[in-house]
Design a protein around this motif. Structure first.
Motif, PDB file in Angstrom:
ATOM      1  N   GLU A 229       0.918  -1.246  -0.171  1.00  7.75           N
ATOM      2  CA  GLU A 229      -0.060   0.031   0.055  1.00  7.75           C
ATOM      3  C   GLU A 229       0.820   1.247  -0.064  1.00  7.75           C
ATOM      4  N   ILE A 230       0.568   1.878  -1.008  1.00 14.57           N
ATOM      5  CA  ILE A 230       1.608   3.124  -1.300  1.00 14.57           C
ATOM      6  C   ILE A 230       0.805   4.469  -1.318  1.00 14.57           C
ATOM      7  N   LYS A 231       1.175   5.645  -0.582  1.00  8.88           N
ATOM      8  CA  LYS A 231       0.264   6.645  -0.832  1.00  8.88           C
ATOM      9  C   LYS A 231       1.289   7.751  -0.820  1.00  8.88           C
ATOM     10  N   ASP A 232       0.929   8.593  -1.726  1.00 10.81           N
ATOM     11  CA  ASP A 232       1.529   9.958  -2.116  1.00 10.81           C
ATOM     12  C   ASP A 232       3.059   9.800  -1.901  1.00 10.81           C
ATOM     13  N   LEU A 233       3.538   8.800  -2.389  1.00 11.80           N
ATOM     14  CA  LEU A 233       5.080   8.596  -2.215  1.00 11.80           C
ATOM     15  C   LEU A 233       6.232   9.518  -3.048  1.00 11.80           C
ATOM     16  N   LYS A 234       6.982  10.213  -2.304  1.00 13.39           N
ATOM     17  CA  LYS A 234       7.828  11.242  -2.843  1.00 13.39           C
ATOM     18  C   LYS A 234       9.188  10.731  -2.684  1.00 13.39           C
ATOM     19  N   LYS A 235      10.122  10.886  -3.617  1.00 14.04           N
ATOM     20  CA  LYS A 235      11.473  10.821  -3.580  1.00 14.04           C
ATOM     21  C   LYS A 235      12.276  11.651  -4.541  1.00 14.04           C
ATOM     22  N   ARG A 236      13.108  12.683  -4.147  1.00 15.74           N
ATOM     23  CA  ARG A 236      13.811  13.387  -4.960  1.00 15.74           C
ATOM     24  C   ARG A 236      15.570  13.041  -4.528  1.00 15.74           C
ATOM     25  N   TYR A 237      16.155  13.073  -5.773  1.00 11.63           N
ATOM     26  CA  TYR A 237      17.630  12.834  -5.725  1.00 11.63           C
ATOM     27  C   TYR A 237      18.288  14.149  -6.314  1.00 11.63           C
ATOM     28  N   ASP A 238      19.694  14.115  -6.256  1.00  6.18           N
ATOM     29  CA  ASP A 238      20.395  15.261  -6.577  1.00  6.18           C
ATOM     30  C   ASP A 238      20.201  16.620  -5.702  1.00  6.18           C
ATOM     31  N   GLU A 239      20.055  16.598  -4.573  1.00  7.34           N
ATOM     32  CA  GLU A 239      19.681  17.707  -3.502  1.00  7.34           C
ATOM     33  C   GLU A 239      18.081  18.221  -4.013  1.00  7.34           C
ATOM     34  N   GLY A 240      17.365  17.313  -4.311  1.00  9.74           N
ATOM     35  CA  GLY A 240      16.152  17.662  -4.477  1.00  9.74           C
ATOM     36  C   GLY A 240      15.781  18.285  -5.779  1.00  9.74           C
ATOM     37  N   LYS A 241      16.854  18.125  -6.883  1.00  3.32           N
ATOM     38  CA  LYS A 241      16.494  18.707  -7.976  1.00  3.32           C
ATOM     39  C   LYS A 241      15.805  17.620  -8.994  1.00  3.32           C
ATOM     40  N   ILE A 242      16.069  16.530  -8.731  1.00  3.81           N
ATOM     41  CA  ILE A 242      15.228  15.393  -9.543  1.00  3.81           C
ATOM     42  C   ILE A 242      14.200  14.712  -8.827  1.00  3.81           C
ATOM     43  N   ALA A 243      13.040  14.639  -9.215  1.00  2.00           N
ATOM     44  CA  ALA A 243      11.944  14.035  -8.520  1.00  2.00           C
ATOM     45  C   ALA A 243      11.752  12.657  -9.249  1.00  2.00           C
ATOM     46  N   ALA A 244      12.210  11.700  -8.516  1.00  3.85           N
ATOM     47  CA  ALA A 244      12.109  10.297  -9.198  1.00  3.85           C
ATOM     48  C   ALA A 244      10.691   9.686  -8.702  1.00  3.85           C
TER      49      ALA A 244
ATOM     50  N   GLY B 105      10.751   6.339 -12.957  1.00  2.00           N
ATOM     51  CA  GLY B 105      10.559   6.115 -11.416  1.00  2.00           C
ATOM     52  C   GLY B 105      10.335   4.575 -11.089  1.00  2.00           C
ATOM     53  N   LYS B 106      10.301   3.946 -12.286  1.00  3.26           N
ATOM     54  CA  LYS B 106      10.085   2.194 -12.121  1.00  3.26           C
ATOM     55  C   LYS B 106      10.857   1.895 -11.197  1.00  3.26           C
ATOM     56  N   SER B 107      12.355   1.970 -11.240  1.00  4.02           N
ATOM     57  CA  SER B 107      13.083   1.154 -10.649  1.00  4.02           C
ATOM     58  C   SER B 107      13.162   1.656  -8.996  1.00  4.02           C
ATOM     59  N   THR B 108      12.951   2.922  -9.241  1.00  3.93           N
ATOM     60  CA  THR B 108      13.035   3.728  -7.725  1.00  3.93           C
ATOM     61  C   THR B 108      11.771   3.139  -6.942  1.00  3.93           C
ATOM     62  N   LEU B 109      10.859   2.980  -7.623  1.00  3.53           N
ATOM     63  CA  LEU B 109       9.527   2.378  -6.878  1.00  3.53           C
ATOM     64  C   LEU B 109       9.827   0.840  -6.339  1.00  3.53           C
ATOM     65  N   LEU B 110      10.562   0.238  -7.429  1.00  9.23           N
ATOM     66  CA  LEU B 110      10.906  -1.253  -6.899  1.00  9.23           C
ATOM     67  C   LEU B 110      11.780  -1.219  -5.489  1.00  9.23           C
TER      68      LEU B 110
ATOM     69  N   VAL C 125       0.831  -1.639 -14.585  1.00  8.40           N
ATOM     70  CA  VAL C 125       0.840  -0.475 -13.838  1.00  8.40           C
ATOM     71  C   VAL C 125       1.841   0.679 -14.858  1.00  8.40           C
ATOM     72  N   TYR C 126       1.270   1.668 -15.449  1.00 13.74           N
ATOM     73  CA  TYR C 126       2.170   2.619 -16.174  1.00 13.74           C
ATOM     74  C   TYR C 126       2.635   3.633 -15.278  1.00 13.74           C
ATOM     75  N   VAL C 127       3.958   3.884 -15.307  1.00 15.96           N
ATOM     76  CA  VAL C 127       4.408   5.099 -14.432  1.00 15.96           C
ATOM     77  C   VAL C 127       5.247   5.974 -15.437  1.00 15.96           C
ATOM     78  N   ARG C 128       4.923   7.353 -15.067  1.00 16.08           N
ATOM     79  CA  ARG C 128       5.446   8.360 -15.880  1.00 16.08           C
ATOM     80  C   ARG C 128       5.702   9.639 -14.978  1.00 16.08           C
ATOM     81  N   ASP C 129       6.662  10.232 -14.906  1.00 17.29           N
ATOM     82  CA  ASP C 129       7.151  11.361 -14.190  1.00 17.29           C
ATOM     83  C   ASP C 129       7.094  11.046 -12.873  1.00 17.29           C
ATOM     84  N   GLY C 130       7.058   9.784 -12.260  1.00 17.18           N
ATOM     85  CA  GLY C 130       7.056   9.667 -10.610  1.00 17.18           C
ATOM     86  C   GLY C 130       5.612   9.208 -10.433  1.00 17.18           C
ATOM     87  N   LYS C 131       4.925   9.083 -11.073  1.00 18.70           N
ATOM     88  CA  LYS C 131       3.350   8.884 -10.854  1.00 18.70           C
ATOM     89  C   LYS C 131       2.714   7.639 -11.542  1.00 18.70           C
ATOM     90  N   VAL C 132       1.808   6.771 -10.883  1.00 16.07           N
ATOM     91  CA  VAL C 132       0.931   5.957 -11.569  1.00 16.07           C
ATOM     92  C   VAL C 132       0.162   6.907 -12.714  1.00 16.07           C
TER      93      VAL C 132
END
Lengths: 373, 227
Positions: free
Chosen positions: B7-22, B45-50, B212-219
């Motif tokens: 169960e995942i809800k509103d999950l956010k992950k940023r890299y490179d000091e917040g510049k890249i939103a995975a 963001g597929k692999s990040t999700l995994l 499940v199709y993921v694009r720009d860090g969202k389903v």
């Protein structure tokens, strides 16, 4: 497969690098072990030599180098009259110029002049052959000296320009005497133009005599002329000198820890670096950080323990070879202490060298480790 | 109706000091025993999700519960990874100096099993993936497909509730890839394990119960093939 067998297996993935690291540490351990064995051997031999002799006190000229001074022979009789003295022997020691060196002796080959009935004071209880006759050009020679000079009973030897007949060969087991020769005191005084002179006076004390007090009495009776030293005091003094080698061994141990430690850090860091992805996999399959830390530390200690075994063997070989090169009279002193020191240093090197690479491996973020190419 | 194991809800992950939103507020629920394919372009963001589901990485915000464990609130996740997750990577990631049997035993080190028990379980799985005759081989003696089969056995050895497969056929030819996929699907059914697979290949993705199709860090789309 057990965790332990994995730790034993991993250091040999890069055999050349591990072998080089092992050699680097082993050289340090070998030095520690060899020095320990030699120093121990020297201490034991010194103690044995000085304590084994028939005499309790050695009297030499005050303020002279040990055994190189001269004492008036009349002091021999005077010392015999001091309370607590059982037997006294005056010995004149001279070093002839001969073409062959004597290996294994205590310094260069020397000829001692002594009265025939005092030989027991210098630990000579019997000879192979016969003793010398007083006032004659007859001589008895120590086994070590005879072997080195290739002489046997009946041979002649030219000393101080005179031919001496070897009448007997003795063996005391004392390296101070077995590399020398003994002849009549009168004869040696005559041919070396040292009338009424002796170099050393050996004293046997009565059983209940306090040697320290006896030494003090002699030195007080002949101030600035005679110096009396007991065998045990001499042993202590020599051991004090040998303790410098002990300090050097510790200094070398520290150096070995430092050099070995740097070598192990380098080896283990390279190993962790190459296995970054693998460490990521171990984390992904659920290995805890401390298990990874333990694995790398274990590998580091395995390397250094192997080095300890190799170094100990090399150290023993070096000590045996070195001492046999010096004549073989002194044997290495095999003590648990020396080997423990080698293994302790090895384990310390393993722990100190492994701790940083192990910590680094255990803290690798799994995603970064898995992405590592 | 099956309960949700992920169960995942509103999950956010940023890299490179917040510049890249995975991951950019991703929501996803996966049922126990489900086979889900995750598709999307590179960098979506597929692999990040995994990695988030497998607790290899920690999200910045949101909630993520896997097998009843709140991954945002649990500090030491190694036990969770050991007991609940089995990873199958694109590159098999086998340990080169260990043989096939030893590679499969590796995840069991945290389970307080003795060597015999570990060996029995590893052999059971190597038999299931058809490699019982190659247990003493090192990975360099195996084909790509065989290596991936070892990796699958390794992933299943601790009886995980979820298998996470990141492009498991990506480095294989199509014929070998099909064999691996069939094996994964069969084992997922036999062991009743949830299978989440990231793939680029539409025909591979279609083997799943749901895509499940993921694009720009969202389903952005879910293709439920069953319901």
């Amino acid at each position: 497969m057990s965790y332990f067998s994995l730790i034993l297996k991993n250091p040999f993935r890069n055999k050349t690098r591990s072998a080089l690291a092992i050699v680097g540490i082993a050289v340090g351990i070998a030095t520690i072990v060899a020095l320990g064995l030699v120093t121990g051997g020297l201490k034991a031999a010194t103690s044995e030599t000085l304590n084994a002799g028939g005499s309790d006190l050695t009297v030499t000229e005050a303020n002279s180098n040990f055994m190189s001074g001269t004492i008036d022979e009349s002091r021999v009789g005077e010392l015999a009259n001091i309370s607590g003295v059982k037997n006294v022997a005056g010995v004149l020691r001279k070093t002839p110029i001969i073409n062959t060196s004597v290996e294994g002796g205590f310094g260069s080959f020397s000829v001692n002049g002594i009265e025939l009935d005092k030989l027991s004071v210098v630990d000579i209880e019997g000879v192979n052959g016969s003793l010398f006759s007083p006032g004659s050009n007859e001589i008895i020679i120590g086994k070590t000296a005879a072997d080195s000079l290739d002489k046997k009973v009946g041979d002649t030897i030219n000393l101080f320009g005179e031919d001496f007949t070897i009448t007997g060969i003795f063996e005391t087991g004392n390296i101070m005497y077995d590399g020398t020769a003994f002849t009549s005191l009168d004869t040696l005084q005559d041919i070396t133009n040292s009338p009424g002179e002796v170099s050393t006076i050996y004293i046997q004390a009565q059983d209940d005599t306090n040697l320290t007090e006896l030494s003090q009495t002699i030195e007080n009776t002949y101030p600035n002329e005679l110096s009396a030293t007991s065998a045990s005091a001499l042993t202590d003094r020599i051991n004090e000198g040998l303790s410098i080698i002990d300090s050097a061994t510790w200094a070398i141990s520290l150096l070995a820890i430092f050099i070995g430690g740097v070598g192990v850090i380098n080896t283990m860091i390279m190993s962790v670096y190459e296995r970054t992805r693998e460490i990521g996999v171990l984390k992904a399959v659920g290995w805890r950080s401390r298990r990874i830390l333990g694995m790398i530390m274990g590998e580091s200690i395995v390397l250094t323990l192997i080095a300890a075994v190799v170094g100990t063997v090399l150290g023993i070989l070096a000590a045996v070879a070195g001492l046999s090169f010096l004549g073989g009279e002194i044997s290495p002193a095999y003590s648990l202490d020396v080997f423990l020191r080698g293994f302790l240093v090895a384990i310390l090197v393993g722990v100190l060298g492994g701790i940083y690479p192990a910590y680094r491996a255990s803290q690798l973020p799994p995603t970064e480790a898995l992405r590592y190419e | 109706m099956n309960e949700h194991i992920i169960e995942i809800k509103d999950l956010k992950k940023r890299y490179d000091e917040g510049k890249i939103a995975a991951l950019n507020g991703l929501d996803l629920k996966i049922k126990k025993g489900e086979f889900v394919s995750i598709m999307g372009p590179s960098g979506s963001g597929k692999s990040t999700l995994l990695n988030m589901i497998g607790a290899l990485d920690v999200a910045d915000e949101g909630t993520i519960k896997v097998a009843g464990i709140d991954l945002m609130k649990t500090k030491d996740l190694s036990q969770f990874r050991s007991q609940e997750i089995g990873f199958v990577f694109q590159m098999h990631n086998l340990i080169p100096n260990l043989n096939v049997l030893e590679n499969v035993e590796i995840p069991m080190f945290e389970n307080n099993l003795n060597s015999k028990q570990m060996q029995e379980r590893a052999l059971e799985l190597l038999k299931a993936v058809g490699l019982e005759d190659k247990i003493r081989q090192t990975p360099n003696k195996l084909s790509g497909g065989e290596r991936q089969r070892v990796a699958i056995a390794r992933a299943l050895v601790n009886h995980p509730s979820i298998i996470l497969a990141d492009e498991p056929t990506g480095s294989l030819d199509s014929k070998t890839g099909d064999i691996i996929l069939k094996l994964l699907r069969d084992l997922h059914e036999q062991e009743n394990v949830t299978l989440v697979m990231v793939t680029h290949e539409p025909y591979v993705a279609k083997m799943a119960d749901r895509i499940v199709y993921v694009r720009d860090g969202k389903v952005y789309e879910e293709d439920d093939k069953i319901d």
